[in-house]
Design a protein around this motif. Structure first.
Motif, PDB file in Angstrom:
ATOM      1  N   UNK A  57       0.820  -1.203   0.000  1.00 41.97           N
ATOM      2  CA  UNK A  57       0.000   0.000   0.000  1.00 41.97           C
ATOM      3  C   UNK A  57       0.854   1.253   0.000  1.00 41.97           C
ATOM      4  N   UNK A  58       1.879   1.261   0.838  1.00 41.38           N
ATOM      5  CA  UNK A  58       2.729   2.444   0.946  1.00 41.38           C
ATOM      6  C   UNK A  58       3.563   2.661  -0.316  1.00 41.38           C
ATOM      7  N   UNK A  59       3.753   1.592  -1.101  1.00 42.44           N
ATOM      8  CA  UNK A  59       4.535   1.713  -2.334  1.00 42.44           C
ATOM      9  C   UNK A  59       3.723   2.307  -3.477  1.00 42.44           C
ATOM     10  N   UNK A  60       2.414   2.047  -3.505  1.00 43.11           N
ATOM     11  CA  UNK A  60       1.617   2.459  -4.662  1.00 43.11           C
ATOM     12  C   UNK A  60       0.631   3.578  -4.358  1.00 43.11           C
ATOM     13  N   UNK A  61       0.558   4.019  -3.112  1.00 36.91           N
ATOM     14  CA  UNK A  61      -0.287   5.155  -2.738  1.00 36.91           C
ATOM     15  C   UNK A  61       0.576   6.254  -2.148  1.00 36.91           C
ATOM     16  N   UNK A  62       0.197   7.497  -2.411  1.00 41.24           N
ATOM     17  CA  UNK A  62       0.740   8.637  -1.682  1.00 41.24           C
ATOM     18  C   UNK A  62      -0.321   9.062  -0.685  1.00 41.24           C
ATOM     19  N   UNK A  63       0.007   9.027   0.577  1.00 45.21           N
ATOM     20  CA  UNK A  63      -0.983   9.443   1.570  1.00 45.21           C
ATOM     21  C   UNK A  63      -0.271  10.221   2.671  1.00 45.21           C
TER      22      UNK A  63
END
Length: 291
Positions: free
Chosen positions: A235-241
């Protein structure tokens, strides 16, 4: 003006901009005009979009580039696409980018030999009465062979659901000149648990699609990362949050990896709604108005 100059460093990717019914179409057109004023360089229409979807947004704006992101080669005949492209180019020259993709075996009826089919599709675009120029089309490429085809037969690549590591590898394959415009999902949420919950719910739709999981495996992810909507690492690799600084840094990370343009998809947890307030906030975060 080159294609890279036309699209600028950031754009918006949205399936909601496809807007199939008249009321949604009017709302999408209004949103497109605002996105142009906010300073985004391109609009990428998601969800097997067509030339007609792009035409509506082009007619509602004056300069922003509009792209299909992507048009499925299984569902639209190349001859018909070339004809519609020629008509749109006559009325609004230089505004449209034809994004093409081979979709997924889980979604496309008759899916087989995607690389060979894409090559044949490009051949048909080239041999149409009014060809679609290679410099006005991009491919939704993930694997090395399709990236090479993006380099040799198109203006570049528009990879979806990728990481900065993939972007670096894609740039190496493409070389310096072709456009590299990866998509990146953005969640404007600072609470870790809430952000990952939204991301996991969204990503769960894509994880059954083997083209994506095969690409993730090439990047070092494994079965454990695909369970229950995706691992935190995935998740952290493919989303910017997160907050403004974190979002800006994630976008910059893709640019440092070799992206010319990053197509930003705002994910809110609410589907089917144009996230116009979030788009305004994103423009502020990226300081587009002061660029």
């Amino acid at each position: 003006m080159t294609l890279k100059q036309a699209v600028g460093p950031v754009g918006i990717w949205s399936i909601e901009l496809r807007a199939d019914d008249p009321q949604q179409g009017r709302q999408a057109a209004e949103a497109a005009a605002e996105l142009e004023q906010l300073g985004f360089g391109a609009l990428w229409i998601g969800g097997n979009s067509t030339v007609a979807h792009a035409q509506r947004l082009i007619e509602a704006t004056s300069r922003i580039a509009v792209a299909t992101g992507i048009l499925s080669i299984w569902e639209h005949e190349a001859a018909d696409v070339a004809e519609k492209h020629a008509a749109l180019e006559r009325s609004h020259p230089g505004r449209f980018i034809l994004g093409l993709g081979a979709s997924h075996p889980q979604l496309a009826e008759g899916y087989k030999r995607p690389y060979s089919t894409m090559r044949a599709y490009l051949d048909a675009l080239d041999s149409a009465p009014v060809p679609v120029p290679a410099e006005r089309r991009v491919l939704a490429a993930l694997g090395p062979k399709m990236l090479e085809l993006s380099r040799d037969r198109a203006a570049g690549a528009h990879p979806y659901l990728v990481t900065p590591e993939h972007t670096a590898q894609a740039r190496e394959i493409l070389g310096a000149d072709p456009l590299l415009a990866p998509e990146l999902k953005v969640i404007l949420e600072t609470d870790t648990e809430r952000a990952r919950s939204i991301a996991r719910d969204f990503l769960s739709f894509y994880l059954p699609m083997t083209n994506y999981t095969s690409n993730f495996r090439r990047l070092g992810f494994g079965d454990d990362d695909f369970e229950d909507g995706g691992s935190d690492r995935l998740l952290d690799a493919v989303f910017a949050w997160g907050g403004p600084d974190k979002v800006r840094e994630r976008v910059a990370e893709f640019h440092r990896a070799g992206a010319d343009h990053v197509a930003l998809q705002v994910v809110t947890g609410e589907r089917g709604v144009l996230p116009r307030a979030e788009w305004r906030r994103l423009a502020e975060i990226l300081e587009l108005g002061s660029a």
